[in-house]
Design a protein around this motif. Structure first.
Motif, PDB file in Angstrom:
ATOM      1  N   CYS A 289       0.886  -1.351   0.015  1.00 17.66           N
ATOM      2  CA  CYS A 289      -0.068   0.135   0.124  1.00 17.66           C
ATOM      3  C   CYS A 289       0.789   1.184   0.194  1.00 17.66           C
TER       4      CYS A 289
ATOM      5  N   ASP B  74       2.747   1.524  -3.278  1.00 16.66           N
ATOM      6  CA  ASP B  74       1.552   1.861  -4.422  1.00 16.66           C
ATOM      7  C   ASP B  74       1.367   3.524  -4.403  1.00 16.66           C
ATOM      8  N   THR B  75       1.170   3.838  -3.133  1.00 17.31           N
ATOM      9  CA  THR B  75       0.858   5.277  -2.713  1.00 17.31           C
ATOM     10  C   THR B  75       1.902   6.111  -3.242  1.00 17.31           C
TER      11      THR B  75
ATOM     12  N   THR C 292       4.186   5.463  -5.357  1.00 17.66           N
ATOM     13  CA  THR C 292       4.193   5.645  -6.945  1.00 17.66           C
ATOM     14  C   THR C 292       3.276   6.632  -7.614  1.00 17.66           C
ATOM     15  N   GLN C 293       1.941   6.341  -6.849  1.00 13.16           N
ATOM     16  CA  GLN C 293       0.750   7.407  -7.483  1.00 13.16           C
ATOM     17  C   GLN C 293       1.148   8.614  -7.234  1.00 13.16           C
TER      18      GLN C 293
ATOM     19  N   CYS D 263       3.397  10.162  -9.776  1.00 17.29           N
ATOM     20  CA  CYS D 263       2.971  10.068 -11.153  1.00 17.29           C
ATOM     21  C   CYS D 263       1.974  11.391 -11.117  1.00 17.29           C
ATOM     22  N   GLN D 264       1.150  11.328 -10.174  1.00 11.57           N
ATOM     23  CA  GLN D 264       0.090  12.692 -10.191  1.00 11.57           C
ATOM     24  C   GLN D 264       0.757  14.029 -10.108  1.00 11.57           C
TER      25      GLN D 264
ATOM     26  N   LEU E 163       3.867   5.476 -15.239  1.00 15.41           N
ATOM     27  CA  LEU E 163       4.086   4.564 -14.105  1.00 15.41           C
ATOM     28  C   LEU E 163       5.408   3.903 -14.207  1.00 15.41           C
TER      29      LEU E 163
ATOM     30  N   THR F  45       7.758   4.313 -11.117  1.00 14.56           N
ATOM     31  CA  THR F  45       8.322   3.218 -10.230  1.00 14.56           C
ATOM     32  C   THR F  45       9.898   3.330 -10.067  1.00 14.56           C
TER      33      THR F  45
ATOM     34  N   GLN G  14       1.734  14.983   1.173  1.00 12.18           N
ATOM     35  CA  GLN G  14       1.921  13.710   0.476  1.00 12.18           C
ATOM     36  C   GLN G  14       2.576  12.753   1.337  1.00 12.18           C
TER      37      GLN G  14
ATOM     38  N   SER H 129      -1.534   5.685   4.194  1.00 10.79           N
ATOM     39  CA  SER H 129      -1.812   4.608   3.239  1.00 10.79           C
ATOM     40  C   SER H 129      -2.117   3.359   3.879  1.00 10.79           C
TER      41      SER H 129
END
Length: 152
Positions: A47, A50-51, A53-54, A57-58, A64, A68, A106, A113
């Protein structure tokens, strides 16, 4: 990680490609601090990864694969980091107050997360906020927004 950042800073000014390298610096600095939050409790679950990386990205409009790679590099270099000061000094040099606020938000998003806010995570985020001179009101607003984002 600090060696990587030092190397990137040394490259700035040695080439006409300063803007691209400067943006890379900012992404690596952000990733490094986000990884610190994710790993301060000595475990990195999916989790949190993934958070991380997300968020990259944003925030930086990365695909991605690129996000990564940055996360993997930050994780791989984590053990070489010696202090927060060099990261936060770079943040102070390169981030606007809005960017600092978004970074702290962030960091809170990464902490939230896995649904558990560890004391070490909160302490780290608070310490970074102090070192980057983020006003306390923005610190608490960032936490509340990150919590609300998790709950929606």
């Amino acid at each position: 990680m600090l060696q990587q950042i030092r190397k990137l800073f040394e490259q700035i000014g040695c080439s006409a490609d300063v803007e691209a390298r400067d943006e890379q610096d900012v992404r690596m600095i952000s990733a490094a601090l986000l990884v610190e939050v994710a790993t301060v409790d000595q475990k990195l679950d999916q989790c949190e990864r993934d958070t991380l990386t997300q968020l990259l990205c944003q925030h930086y409009a990365l695909d991605l694969t690129s996000a990564t790679e940055i996360v993997n590099e930050a994780i791989a270099q984590r053990d070489r980091a010696t202090s927060l000061f060099e990261f936060t000094q770079a943040v102070n040099d390169q981030f606007t107050e809005r960017d600092k606020y978004l970074l702290i938000r962030q960091m809170w998003q990464v902490a939230f997360s896995d649904d558990v806010i560890e004391a070490f995570e909160e302490h780290l985020i608070r310490r970074v906020a102090e070192l980057i001179y983020l006003p306390h009101g923005l610190f608490t607003k960032a936490r509340a927004e990150a919590r609300d984002m998790k709950n929606t």
